[in-house]
Design a protein around this motif. Structure first.
Motif, short mmCIF file in Angstrom:
data_model
loop_
_atom_site.label_atom_id
_atom_site.label_comp_id
_atom_site.label_asym_id
_atom_site.label_seq_id
_atom_site.Cartn_x
_atom_site.Cartn_y
_atom_site.Cartn_z
N ARG A 171 0.66 -4.41 3.29
CA ARG A 171 -0.77 -4.30 3.61
C ARG A 171 -1.29 -5.63 4.11
O ARG A 171 -1.10 -6.66 3.47
N ARG B 38 -11.37 -4.53 3.74
CA ARG B 38 -10.44 -4.97 2.69
C ARG B 38 -10.41 -6.50 2.65
O ARG B 38 -9.41 -7.12 2.98
N SER C 115 -4.09 6.48 -0.73
CA SER C 115 -3.29 5.74 -1.70
C SER C 115 -2.78 6.68 -2.78
O SER C 115 -3.49 7.56 -3.26
N TYR D 238 0.87 -1.18 0.00
CA TYR D 238 0.00 0.00 0.00
C TYR D 238 0.90 1.22 0.00
O TYR D 238 1.64 1.47 0.96
#
Length: 829
Positions: A542, A648, A598, A522
């Motif tokens: 991540r 996620r 991001s 990430y």
């Protein structure tokens, strides 16, 4: 011929009479011959044989460079593949492929895991794939964004799963509940080393790349976010790998300017396919080949020393033979025949040891080495190794033979000859001992640094508790899990089911893997900074986790809160970060409540709700990274971000349970829990985390063991050579020592005399060896982890060990000298 035969018989009788001497020489050379044959075979397999693909010298592995990974290895997007295909000036063909986790054959019964590669049709052409049945897919079956549901199976999987059924062609099989038609089976000899390098196992099947997005949800052909592809290019005639690297580098810079939002900080890298597949073995192969060559030289020097010592003890015998009419050439021929017989015996013993060693090595390689490396005992390698070894032995044995033919009758037969003769020959012995110590020190330095590196890597604190942690892998890639909400529901139900399973103390979801090769990154920038500022962007590992995951693993939360089941897709996105991330993005500030985003695409802002202590989440080490000069992940600064699994929900994930119960019963309970929720999910990589950790550092451990074994043999041979010289020197100086003691010399002064000579030889060898070691160890930098090539502690320990060996080697001859009766010593002739 009759005279030659008599000399041969006489030489054999002499060698049989001196059994201990003959055994020492034969064993020393046999070990050197065997080690060199084995290592030369490995070196040839790595450096000369290459990879078993047609026209492999013109195949180039194409990848994307990431920050901190200048030699590439990263993946690129499908649009980037099209850019390379259209704009490059180096390749006449470029294939793309994707490996993103296994699929499941769901044709009734228990699901069967299938390791799949998605690729363009020319992938088969470039790798020279032939089929045992059917055909490979064609261009019309691989359309952008879609493709025909066809599949090519590997020969091994076809035999294992379908018992080699000849009617497999045209049969429909269901992958993740979607029908595919089998159109081909690859030839038995084909092995996809590219898949194996990524996942550490053999690939089972190939599907058109156009089907990848439908099956995995990755690599949208219109999206420049979500890099998932690698490439294999075939060089245009006349174009070199260096030309292709320059071409790709320039193309990468153009893409960075054209697409700054998605390609900023990246680049394109090309390297030969052989270097990609075998480059990880270059440094270990050089190190072990050099070590075996050094060991052979030490052994030959030892043999030379033994021959010189025996020559000096046979001076009177040779003098008598010369007095009876034997010519110098006859004496030289006889000594050369003796040496040749010993070398013949050593060569035979060496070949037997080589055959045994190669058999053991091949069995070990089948389990521990990738299929791209075929270790074989090449006939030419055996012949070359034997020739080099015997030639070296002849050279070291020739000098003593020639010296032995030059006999001074008066000195040899006189009373004084015993003490005064052969001073130059004893100097030759001492030079050989110094050379042995020098070479042994270099091997000890290499072994010491490898051991220190292994200990450093093995003892590095991971930051969490791995004991009694049973892990397995799952892949949610079927149509029923296409939506994130479906994966989130499954993950929550699985954790809840396991938490009430007998024997399970805690259950943790960890995506995509725990201490494995599969990692997601990430790349983010903090609020208030520009994404175009390179210093503001940070690449983090991540991880998608369930509530209490950090405490389950023993990762302390330093501030803030843990993640909860209330952190869902319908609530603001949150994350827990590691303390290194907090210090990097918000130095001297409280990170709680801070936001990041991001740097790749228009993703939502993430709010920091907690800070955890640093933990090392990635694979401990990778020889590919080492070959590229990249610090192993297990020793790097740790930048990690933890997302709620419900926000996620990865398709690929690891399930970890802490248990002190019987592993067999808990393993069955885990399988049952997964299959009760979805019988179409294959469970794989079920193992204790500590076992997987041990496997990850196995290459370094193997290198440390092998280099240590060479070093131990080298020290033993050097110590034996020193002992032989000092023992022989004492025997030659018996009268001198007797005179000293008759004149009042104390035993300790005699002890000091002998030990001082041994220590002087070791000191000289140590000085030369330290200089050589400082040069040699710099060449093995890629194999050292957290250790300097000039580590003071290692070199101090080596010097201390060598002087200890010198004292031990000199102690026995010194004690013999101390116990001499002066009167008896003076009477000896």
């Amino acid at each position: 011929m009759d005279s030659l035969w008599k000399d041969l018989v006489f030489a054999a009788r002499i060698l049989l009479k001196a059994k201990k001497f003959t055994f020492a020489v034969v064993l020393t050379l046999a070990i050197g011959i065997a080690s060199n044959t084995i290592m030369f075979s490995i070196a040839r397999s790595i450096f000369f044989r290459g990879v078993s693909y047609p026209d492999a010298k013109r195949l180039v592995y194409v990848s994307q460079a990431y920050p901190g990974y200048p030699e590439g290895g990263g993946q690129f997007t499908y649009p980037t593949y099209r850019d390379i295909l259209e704009q490059n000036k180096s390749f006449d063909s470029l294939a793309a492929y994707q490996v993103s986790g296994p699929l499941a054959i769901t044709d009734g019964g228990q699901a069967v895991r299938l390791a799949v590669t998605y690729c363009t049709p020319n992938y088969f052409t470039l790798l020279g794939v032939r089929t045992a049945l059917g055909r490979v897919f064609q261009g019309s079956e691989d359309r952008v964004g879609s493709g025909d549901p066809v599949i090519v199976l590997s020969y091994a999987f076809w035999r294992r799963q379908y018992s080699g059924a000849p009617d497999i062609i045209g049969r429909n099989i269901h992958l993740n509940e979607r029908p595919f038609t089998v159109i081909g089976v690859t030839a038995e000899e084909f092995r996809d080393s590219l898949y194996e390098q990524e996942y550490g196992e053999e690939g089972n099947a190939w599907i058109p790349l156009g089907m990848a997005y439908a099956m995995t949800g990755y690599s949208n052909p219109t999206d420049r976010i979500g890099s998932i592809l690698w490439g294999i290019g075939h060089l245009i005639p006349g174009v070199t790998v260096a030309d292709a690297r320059a071409d790709l580098d320039a193309l990468g810079k153009r893409l960075e300017q054209t697409y700054p939002e998605t390609f900023r900080g990246y680049g394109l890298v090309g390297r030969s396919l052989k270097d990609q597949l075998l480059g990880m073995f270059y440094a270990p192969a050089w190190l072990l080949t050099a070590a075996s060559a050094f060991l052979l030289l030490i052994g030959c020097a030892n043999v030379g020393n033994l021959l010189l010592a025996r020559l000096l003890s046979r001076q009177r015998e040779l003098a008598v033979r010369a007095a009876l009419g034997a010519s110098a050439s006859h004496l030289a021929r006889h000594l050369i025949l003796e040496n040749s017989l010993m070398l013949l015996l050593a060569g035979s013993a060496g070949l037997i040891l080589s055959a045994w060693g190669m058999s053991a090595l091949r069995a070990w390689a089948l389990v521990h080495l990738p299929g791209s490396l075929h270790v074989e005992a090449w006939h030419s390698t055996v012949v070359a190794s034997l020739a080099i070894s015997l030639l070296t032995g002849i050279l070291f044995g020739l000098a003593p033979a020639l010296l032995g033919s030059r006999v001074d009758l008066r000195d040899a037969l006189s009373q004084s000859g015993r003490q005064g003769q052969g001073m130059s020959r004893r100097r030759g012995q001492k030079i050989l001992v110094i050379a042995e110590v020098t070479l042994a020190l270099v091997l000890l330095a290499a072994a010491g640094l490898m051991v220190e590196s292994f200990l450093k890597l093995a003892s590095t604190d991971l930051g969490f508790n791995t004991s009694n942690l049973l892990t397995l892998r799952l892949d949610l890639r079927s149509a029923r899990y296409r939506e994130p909400a479906a994966r989130a529901r499954f993950g929550k139900r699985l954790v809840e089911a396991l938490q009430v399973t007998p024997g399970v103390e805690s259950a943790t979801l960890w995506g995509p893997s725990m201490l494995g090769r599969a990692t997601w990154v990430y790349i983010a920038y903090p609020e208030g900074r520009s994404p175009e500022d390179a210093d503001a962007r940070l690449m983090m590992g991540r991880h998608s986790t369930n509530p209490a995951a950090l405490s389950n693993l023993g990762i302390p939360l330093l501030k803030g809160r843990e993640l909860t089941w209330q952190d869902t897709l319908d609530t603001p996105f949150v994350a827990v970060i590691s303390e290194s991330v907090a210090k990097k993005l918000w130095p001297d500030q409280d990170p709680l409540g801070k936001r990041m985003r991001s740097a790749e695409g228009n993703f939502p802002w993430i709010t920091v709700v907690g800070v955890a202590r640093d933990a090392r989440q990635g694979q401990r080490m990778d020889l590919n990274d080492s070959a590229a000069g990249i610090t192993p992940y297990g020793l790097k600064p740790q930048y990690d971000i933890y997302f709620p699994y419900l926000q996620r929900p990865n398709q690929g994930l690891t399930l970890a349970v802490r248990t002190h119960a019987d592993l067999q019963s808990v393993s069955e309970a885990l399988r049952s829990a997964v299959l009760s929720l979805d019988p179409t999910l294959p469970v794989y990589n079920l193992a204790l985390l500590d076992t997987r950790l041990a496997e990850q550092i196995a290459p370094v451990r193997t290198m440390a063991i092998l280099s240590g074994a060479y070093a131990v043999l080298a020290v033993f041979l050097a110590g034996f050579g020193l002992f032989a010289v000092l023992a022989h020197d004492v025997s030659q100086r018996t009268q001198e020592i007797g005179i000293r003691m008759a004149l009042g010399a104390l035993p300790r002064s005699v002890l000091s005399l002998v030990l001082r000579e041994g220590l002087q030889l070791v000191l000289a060898g140590t000085c030369f060896g330290l200089l050589a070691a400082l040069l040699m160890t710099r060449m093995m930098q890629a194999l050292l982890f957290g250790v300097s090539p000039a580590e003071p502690g290692v070199f101090f320990a080596i010097v201390f060990l060598l002087f200890g060996v010198a004292l031990l080697a000199g102690w026995i001859p010194a004690r013999r000298a101390m116990r001499l009766d002066p009167i008896e010593a003076l009477r000896q002739e």
